[in-house]
Design a protein around this motif. Structure first.
Motif, PDB file in Angstrom:
ATOM      1  N   LEU A  99      -5.478   8.323  -1.720  1.00  0.00           N
ATOM      2  CA  LEU A  99      -6.816   8.900  -1.642  1.00  0.00           C
ATOM      3  C   LEU A  99      -6.748  10.344  -1.153  1.00  0.00           C
ATOM      4  O   LEU A  99      -7.409  11.225  -1.700  1.00  0.00           O
ATOM      5  N   ASP A 100      -5.943  10.596  -0.127  1.00  0.00           N
ATOM      6  CA  ASP A 100      -5.792  11.959   0.388  1.00  0.00           C
ATOM      7  C   ASP A 100      -5.256  12.903  -0.670  1.00  0.00           C
ATOM      8  O   ASP A 100      -5.678  14.056  -0.766  1.00  0.00           O
ATOM      9  N   ASP A 101      -4.320  12.414  -1.499  1.00  0.00           N
ATOM     10  CA  ASP A 101      -3.765  13.245  -2.571  1.00  0.00           C
ATOM     11  C   ASP A 101      -4.780  13.487  -3.683  1.00  0.00           C
ATOM     12  O   ASP A 101      -4.850  14.563  -4.262  1.00  0.00           O
ATOM     13  N   THR A 102      -5.566  12.477  -3.979  1.00  0.00           N
ATOM     14  CA  THR A 102      -6.503  12.528  -5.094  1.00  0.00           C
ATOM     15  C   THR A 102      -7.807  13.245  -4.745  1.00  0.00           C
ATOM     16  O   THR A 102      -8.333  14.020  -5.531  1.00  0.00           O
ATOM     17  N   ALA A 103      -8.327  12.953  -3.561  1.00  0.00           N
ATOM     18  CA  ALA A 103      -9.633  13.498  -3.152  1.00  0.00           C
ATOM     19  C   ALA A 103      -9.561  13.939  -1.696  1.00  0.00           C
ATOM     20  O   ALA A 103     -10.134  13.292  -0.820  1.00  0.00           O
ATOM     21  N   PRO A 104      -8.870  15.052  -1.422  1.00  0.00           N
ATOM     22  CA  PRO A 104      -8.750  15.509  -0.036  1.00  0.00           C
ATOM     23  C   PRO A 104     -10.124  15.895   0.549  1.00  0.00           C
ATOM     24  O   PRO A 104     -11.020  16.299  -0.181  1.00  0.00           O
ATOM     25  N   LEU A 105     -10.247  15.739   1.849  1.00  0.00           N
ATOM     26  CA  LEU A 105     -11.510  16.069   2.509  1.00  0.00           C
ATOM     27  C   LEU A 105     -11.752  17.585   2.535  1.00  0.00           C
ATOM     28  O   LEU A 105     -12.883  18.027   2.512  1.00  0.00           O
ATOM     29  N   LEU A 141      -2.206   1.882   4.240  1.00  0.00           N
ATOM     30  CA  LEU A 141      -1.701   3.235   4.468  1.00  0.00           C
ATOM     31  C   LEU A 141      -1.319   3.901   3.146  1.00  0.00           C
ATOM     32  O   LEU A 141      -1.557   5.103   2.955  1.00  0.00           O
ATOM     33  N   ALA A 142      -0.740   3.136   2.219  1.00  0.00           N
ATOM     34  CA  ALA A 142      -0.393   3.679   0.906  1.00  0.00           C
ATOM     35  C   ALA A 142      -1.663   4.082   0.140  1.00  0.00           C
ATOM     36  O   ALA A 142      -1.704   5.148  -0.490  1.00  0.00           O
TER      37      ALA A 142
END
Length: 86
Positions: free
Chosen positions: A76-82, A70-71
């Motif tokens: 990943l969401d912060d770095t490369a959001p969809l 989860l971390a």
């Protein structure tokens, strides 16, 4: 583009189809299966259950597996959001 696509390995036809992406996917999957460390879905499930006999409800599952994943997902969401920001 219509036609047939062929996947070759060492000059031997290993895959064939009407869609180039499907033929590539089949070649990729078959190459993975040829690795002696490959154990497929059933093997992966069996291996997982040797570590966590009660599956996701096993003692230690959250601390050993779920929390760090989860971390990593949050990073990943912060770095490369969809979705593009803006």
């Amino acid at each position: 583009m219509n036609g047939r696509f062929f996947g070759l390995a060492d000059g031997i036809r290993c895959a064939e189809g009407e869609n180039a992406d499907d033929v590539w996917r089949q070649l990729h999957d078959d190459a993975g299966k040829s690795d002696p460390k490959y154990f497929g879905f059933d093997g992966a499930r069996k291996r997982f259950l040797t570590f966590f006999p009660n599956a996701f409800h096993s003692d230690g599952y959250a601390s050993q597996e779920r929390t760090y994943k989860l971390a990593a997902k949050a990073r990943l969401d912060d770095t490369a959001p969809l979705k593009k920001g803006g």
